[in-house]
Design a protein around this motif. Sequence first.
Motif, short mmCIF file in Angstrom:
data_model
loop_
_atom_site.label_atom_id
_atom_site.label_comp_id
_atom_site.label_asym_id
_atom_site.label_seq_id
_atom_site.Cartn_x
_atom_site.Cartn_y
_atom_site.Cartn_z
N ALA A 6 -10.83 -0.66 3.45
CA ALA A 6 -9.57 -0.50 5.23
C ALA A 6 -8.37 -0.99 3.40
O ALA A 6 -8.83 -1.40 2.45
N VAL A 7 -7.54 -0.78 4.68
CA VAL A 7 -6.25 -0.58 3.68
C VAL A 7 -5.47 -1.49 4.71
O VAL A 7 -5.18 -1.27 5.32
N LEU A 38 -9.02 5.73 -0.46
CA LEU A 38 -9.41 5.76 0.44
C LEU A 38 -10.60 6.15 -0.19
O LEU A 38 -10.73 7.05 -0.80
N ASP A 39 -11.75 5.45 0.99
CA ASP A 39 -13.03 5.44 0.08
C ASP A 39 -13.73 6.66 1.39
O ASP A 39 -14.28 6.57 2.03
N ARG A 40 -13.72 8.43 1.15
CA ARG A 40 -13.30 9.56 2.04
C ARG A 40 -15.13 9.82 2.33
O ARG A 40 -15.48 10.31 3.43
N CYS A 44 -14.05 4.27 7.38
CA CYS A 44 -12.33 3.35 6.37
C CYS A 44 -11.16 2.99 7.48
O CYS A 44 -11.46 3.78 8.94
N TYR A 45 -11.05 1.91 7.40
CA TYR A 45 -8.93 1.82 8.65
C TYR A 45 -7.95 1.28 7.91
O TYR A 45 -8.12 1.12 5.96
N VAL A 46 -7.12 1.82 8.37
CA VAL A 46 -6.09 1.52 7.72
C VAL A 46 -5.14 0.94 8.85
O VAL A 46 -4.84 1.17 9.69
N PHE A 47 -4.62 -0.40 8.28
CA PHE A 47 -4.35 -1.31 9.31
C PHE A 47 -2.49 -1.11 8.91
O PHE A 47 -2.33 -2.12 7.95
N LEU A 48 -1.49 -0.63 9.77
CA LEU A 48 0.27 -0.61 9.53
C LEU A 48 0.51 -1.02 10.66
O LEU A 48 0.95 -0.70 11.59
N TRP A 49 0.83 -2.81 10.14
CA TRP A 49 2.03 -3.29 11.00
C TRP A 49 2.84 -2.24 11.47
O TRP A 49 3.76 -2.13 10.21
N ILE A 176 -10.45 -7.67 9.30
CA ILE A 176 -11.50 -6.72 8.70
C ILE A 176 -12.64 -6.82 7.76
O ILE A 176 -13.10 -5.88 7.89
N GLU A 177 -12.32 -8.25 7.43
CA GLU A 177 -14.22 -8.80 7.15
C GLU A 177 -14.90 -8.17 8.13
O GLU A 177 -16.37 -7.93 7.37
N ARG A 178 -15.00 -8.62 9.04
CA ARG A 178 -15.79 -8.44 9.89
C ARG A 178 -16.45 -6.94 10.24
O ARG A 178 -17.48 -6.68 10.28
N LEU A 179 -15.43 -5.94 9.62
CA LEU A 179 -15.54 -4.66 9.58
C LEU A 179 -16.15 -3.97 8.86
O LEU A 179 -17.01 -2.61 9.08
N VAL A 180 -15.98 -4.07 7.80
CA VAL A 180 -16.67 -4.04 7.14
C VAL A 180 -16.95 -4.58 5.61
O VAL A 180 -17.57 -3.59 4.51
N GLY A 181 -16.93 -5.27 5.86
CA GLY A 181 -18.04 -6.53 4.71
C GLY A 181 -18.06 -7.28 3.70
O GLY A 181 -16.90 -6.14 3.10
N SER A 182 -17.82 -7.86 3.66
CA SER A 182 -17.74 -8.97 2.40
C SER A 182 -17.72 -7.69 0.97
O SER A 182 -17.17 -8.18 -0.02
N ASN A 183 -18.97 -6.50 1.16
CA ASN A 183 -19.36 -6.01 -0.20
C ASN A 183 -18.10 -5.55 -0.16
O ASN A 183 -17.86 -4.71 -1.05
N SER A 184 -17.83 -4.48 1.27
CA SER A 184 -16.06 -3.43 0.80
C SER A 184 -15.65 -3.90 0.15
O SER A 184 -14.68 -5.10 -0.52
N LYS A 185 -14.41 -3.14 -0.97
CA LYS A 185 -13.21 -3.08 -1.18
C LYS A 185 -12.33 -3.17 -0.34
O LYS A 185 -12.23 -1.84 0.66
N LYS A 186 -11.18 -3.99 -0.64
CA LYS A 186 -9.88 -3.95 0.30
C LYS A 186 -8.73 -3.65 -0.37
O LYS A 186 -8.88 -4.82 -1.19
N LEU A 187 -7.76 -3.20 0.23
CA LEU A 187 -6.72 -2.75 -0.37
C LEU A 187 -5.40 -3.79 1.05
O LEU A 187 -5.35 -3.43 1.42
N GLU A 188 -4.49 -4.47 0.02
CA GLU A 188 -3.48 -4.60 -0.08
C GLU A 188 -1.64 -4.46 0.36
O GLU A 188 -2.00 -4.94 -0.81
N LEU A 189 -0.83 -3.34 0.52
CA LEU A 189 0.17 -3.34 -0.23
C LEU A 189 1.13 -3.42 1.52
O LEU A 189 1.20 -4.24 2.24
N PHE A 190 2.57 -4.45 -0.67
CA PHE A 190 4.01 -5.21 -0.09
C PHE A 190 3.57 -6.23 0.25
O PHE A 190 4.07 -7.04 0.97
#
Length: 242
Positions: A6-7, A38-40, A44-49, A176-190
Amino acid sequence: GGEFRAVLIDPPWSISMALPFPSLRDGEIENLKIPAVLDRARACYVFLWATQRKTPLAREILQKWGSRAGMRVVTHDLVWVKLNQLNRLVSAGRTGYYFNHAKETCVVGVYYPIVDRQGRGIDEEEEENEKKENEEGSENNNDNDTLNSFPFKDSDVICAKVREVSRKPDEIYGIIERLVGSNSKKLELFARNWNVSSARRYQNWVCIGNQIQKTVIMDDEISKKFDREYPEFAPAATKSKE
């Protein structure tokens, strides 16, 4: 491919009003190396405000990132309904020409590999059949790598109070946590300091932003790599040990 499932991105879009931070042109946002992180091999999920005017462009950018990553993309809109301190709809905001903007959109790109169970490429017709099979088996499948397989689904509407300028609701981290789980790596930019504080309630978040006042890395392996690559930013305690 990368390692992140997730990003989360809240980019400084260039808009027609004064902002307390530098902005980026549309092309600069599009050229972010999101496909590389992304883990291809997995969904994967990208959240873009995005602002009201930039929302259609955000959808286009998510599609382009999917093409560059060699993944199929489905986009969804997650809407934040803005409340004031009395938990009522914001009625006196700073944005909007014809209407006061009492909501903000986070466009979500759902990315998944276009491969069959044996890892071979599949065309559009086979892809549709694969999707139907996944939908039929979703009731007995709790693997979050498969679309439509979630035992619990969040609403696409967040109702939350407005806080500092450009600060987004903390509820996004739980979604995001419920989508990918706590063990998955998540990235936040800006990210900013308040994003770091919110993300620390969960596991495996990496928050990056030039307005974060200090470096905080909770993953020991990443922390050691960071200290080696950027010794000038290493904490004083780490430097003293060396």
